[in-house]
Design a protein around this motif. Structure first.
Motif, short mmCIF file in Angstrom:
data_model
loop_
_atom_site.label_atom_id
_atom_site.label_comp_id
_atom_site.label_asym_id
_atom_site.label_seq_id
_atom_site.Cartn_x
_atom_site.Cartn_y
_atom_site.Cartn_z
N ASP A 3 34.07 -3.32 47.84
CA ASP A 3 35.37 -3.70 47.28
C ASP A 3 35.18 -4.93 46.40
OD1 ASP A 3 38.04 -3.61 46.79
OD2 ASP A 3 38.62 -4.57 48.67
N LYS A 5 36.23 -7.14 43.70
CA LYS A 5 37.43 -7.48 42.94
C LYS A 5 37.13 -8.02 41.56
CE LYS A 5 40.34 -6.21 46.06
NZ LYS A 5 41.14 -5.03 45.90
N ARG A 8 37.19 -4.99 37.17
CA ARG A 8 38.60 -4.80 36.85
C ARG A 8 38.95 -3.41 36.35
NH1 ARG A 8 40.37 -8.51 39.98
NH2 ARG A 8 39.81 -10.59 39.39
N PRO A 10 39.05 0.89 36.72
CA PRO A 10 39.42 1.78 37.82
C PRO A 10 38.19 2.25 38.58
CG PRO A 10 39.51 2.95 35.73
CD PRO A 10 39.22 1.50 35.41
N ARG A 11 38.35 2.55 39.84
CA ARG A 11 37.24 3.07 40.65
C ARG A 11 36.83 4.44 40.16
NH1 ARG A 11 37.59 1.61 46.96
NH2 ARG A 11 37.17 -0.57 46.62
N ASN A 17 45.55 5.25 39.51
CA ASN A 17 46.09 4.85 40.81
C ASN A 17 47.11 3.74 40.56
OD1 ASN A 17 46.68 3.89 43.34
ND2 ASN A 17 44.55 3.69 43.99
N ASN A 19 48.97 2.42 42.69
CA ASN A 19 49.16 1.63 43.90
C ASN A 19 48.24 0.42 43.96
OD1 ASN A 19 51.15 3.40 45.02
ND2 ASN A 19 49.49 4.84 45.38
N GLU A 20 47.38 0.26 42.98
CA GLU A 20 46.49 -0.90 42.91
C GLU A 20 46.84 -1.71 41.66
OE1 GLU A 20 44.31 -2.00 45.01
OE2 GLU A 20 44.14 -0.27 46.35
N ASP A 21 47.19 -2.98 41.86
CA ASP A 21 47.63 -3.82 40.74
C ASP A 21 46.59 -3.89 39.63
OD1 ASP A 21 50.03 -4.35 41.99
OD2 ASP A 21 49.35 -6.25 42.85
N TYR A 22 45.31 -4.05 39.99
CA TYR A 22 44.30 -4.18 38.94
C TYR A 22 44.15 -2.91 38.14
CZ TYR A 22 40.89 -1.78 41.99
OH TYR A 22 40.22 -0.86 42.76
N GLU A 23 44.38 -1.75 38.75
CA GLU A 23 44.32 -0.51 37.99
C GLU A 23 45.54 -0.37 37.08
OE1 GLU A 23 43.02 3.21 39.30
OE2 GLU A 23 41.66 2.41 40.83
#
Length: 59
Positions: A3, A5, A8, A10-11, A17, A19-23
């Motif tokens: 994980d 952080k 920056r 997307p995975r 996604n 639901n993830e702020d960085y995405e």
């Protein structure tokens, strides 16, 4: 995958996604849209990035 952080992007670059702020930050900047526009497009088109881009009128 760890994980990290500091990464920056997307995975999974094929999926959006919201639901993830960085995405959300990544995709809104990439496509030049607001968070609301992005979430609406995901609701309409699903999570696949190519489908979301098409719903937003982007390539």
């Amino acid at each position: 995958m760890s994980d990290d952080k500091t990464n920056r992007g997307p995975r999974d670059a094929d999926r959006v996604n919201v639901n993830e702020d960085y995405e959300v930050r990544y995709w809104t900047k990439k496509w030049g849209v607001t968070e609301a526009q992005l979430k609406d497009a995901v609701r309409r088109a699903g999570v696949m990035a190519k489908d979301v881009a098409k719903a937003l009128g982007k390539r």
